[in-house]
Design an enzyme around this catalytic site. Structure first.
Site, PDB file in Angstrom:
ATOM      1  N   CYS A  67       0.960  -1.286  -0.111  1.00 57.45           N
ATOM      2  CA  CYS A  67      -0.176  -0.112   0.075  1.00 57.45           C
ATOM      3  C   CYS A  67       0.973   1.159   0.033  1.00 57.45           C
ATOM      4  CB  CYS A  67      -0.689   0.007   1.346  1.00 57.45           C
ATOM      5  SG  CYS A  67      -1.731   1.658   1.627  1.00 57.45           S
ATOM      6  N   CYS A 106      -0.761   3.794  -6.599  1.00 54.50           N
ATOM      7  CA  CYS A 106      -1.679   3.355  -5.634  1.00 54.50           C
ATOM      8  C   CYS A 106      -1.904   1.883  -6.131  1.00 54.50           C
ATOM      9  CB  CYS A 106      -2.891   3.752  -5.590  1.00 54.50           C
ATOM     10  SG  CYS A 106      -4.123   3.168  -4.642  1.00 54.50           S
TER      11      CYS A 106
END
Ligand code: DGL
Length: 275
Positions: free
Chosen positions: A83, A193
């Site tokens: 992440c 992302c």
């Protein structure tokens, strides 16, 4: 000497933990598993708390700590923070507070900057990632030589976390995010992302063939391998245990994204988490 070898063998049998604010980290897990198929893995999707993008840094650190403790209790030799937002917020804290090695996401500004021919690159990432130290450092270095056009992928994580990837609304949101970058002549767009590779085909269709999308997941997989080699903890036998997945979100969502990313040939157990 024998005892030392025994310890190395014991360590190599431990698992690799992979976590994300939700299902996006599966795009990273796919690459890691492809490069390191003999390893055993745990995957944690913190979907009930997604998105992390606008969460205060301290809350992201607390979530990352809780998930890391959970992994460590189960026996892991390395943790992948799959992440970008959690990496930006928590990786320094995690590295300072645990002995287990952590591999985090790198905003792939460097490769895009080195490859651009137009001198314009686009970065699509969350607010947390764009405001983080890692991105700021890269921007300072490479922004001297090229133009970096960054865009917050507002709404994309929520779409990926609600199984609404294939909808006309998603297509028009993506167009509104990508077209302004194209107007700036970007020839590389960094997917900053781990949820965004779930939209890769759609983004490519909007951007056209002349634009290269950069997903740093395979570089992260190589980094995982290097760290395991450095720590003499690479697993070289095929006795891995089946993949164990944990999610505090919807099982249906998890499975649909899992199959979308990895197909249906990778067996896994999915357990419900209530925290
Ligand atoms: N997959 C996460 C990332 O790479 C999404 C962040 C979020 O939950 O907002 O940043």
């Amino acid at each position: 000497m024998v005892f030392f070898l025994f310890l190395i063998m014991q360590n190599s049998q431990l698992k690799i933990g992979v976590f994300d604010s939700g299902v996006g980290g599966l795009t990273v897990f796919k690459q890691v598993r492809e490069l390191l198929p003999y390893e055993s893995y745990l995957y944690f999707a913190d979907s009930a708390n997604a998105p992390y993008g606008n969460m205060p840094v301290d809350d992201i650190i607390q979530r990352s700590k809780k998930i890391s403790d959970f992994f460590i209790e189960k026996g892991v030799k390395l943790i992948v923070v799959a992440c970008n937002t959690a990496t930006a917020a928590a990786i320094d804290w995690l590295r300072e507070n645990y002995e287990v090695p952590f591999v985090g996401m790198e905003p792939a500004v460097k490769p895009a900057s080195l490859m651009t021919k137009t001198g314009n690159i686009g970065i699509l990432a969350t607010k947390g990632t764009l405001g983080g130290k890692l991105f700021k450092e890269k921007e300072k270095i490479y922004g001297q030589y090229i133009n970096i056009h960054y865009t917050e992928g507002k709404g994309l994580v929520e779409i990926a976390e609600s199984s609404a990837i294939d909808s006309p609304e998603t297509d028009s949101l993506l167009r509104s995010l990508i077209e302004p970058m194209l107007e700036k002549s970007v020839d590389h767009i960094v997917l900053g992302c781990t949820h965004y590779p779930l939209f890769k085909e759609k983004i490519q269709a909007i951007a056209g063939d002349q634009v290269t999308l950069i997903d740093p997941a395979d570089a992260i997989a190589r980094r995982v391998k290097d760290v395991l080699i450095q720590n003499a903890s690479l697993c070289t036998n095929q006795n891995h245990t089946p993949l164990q997945c944990f999610s505090n979100g919807s099982d249906t969502l998890f499975k649909s994204v899992f199959y979308r990313c990895l197909g249906d040939t990778v067996p896994f157990d999915l357990s419900k988490i209530t925290w």
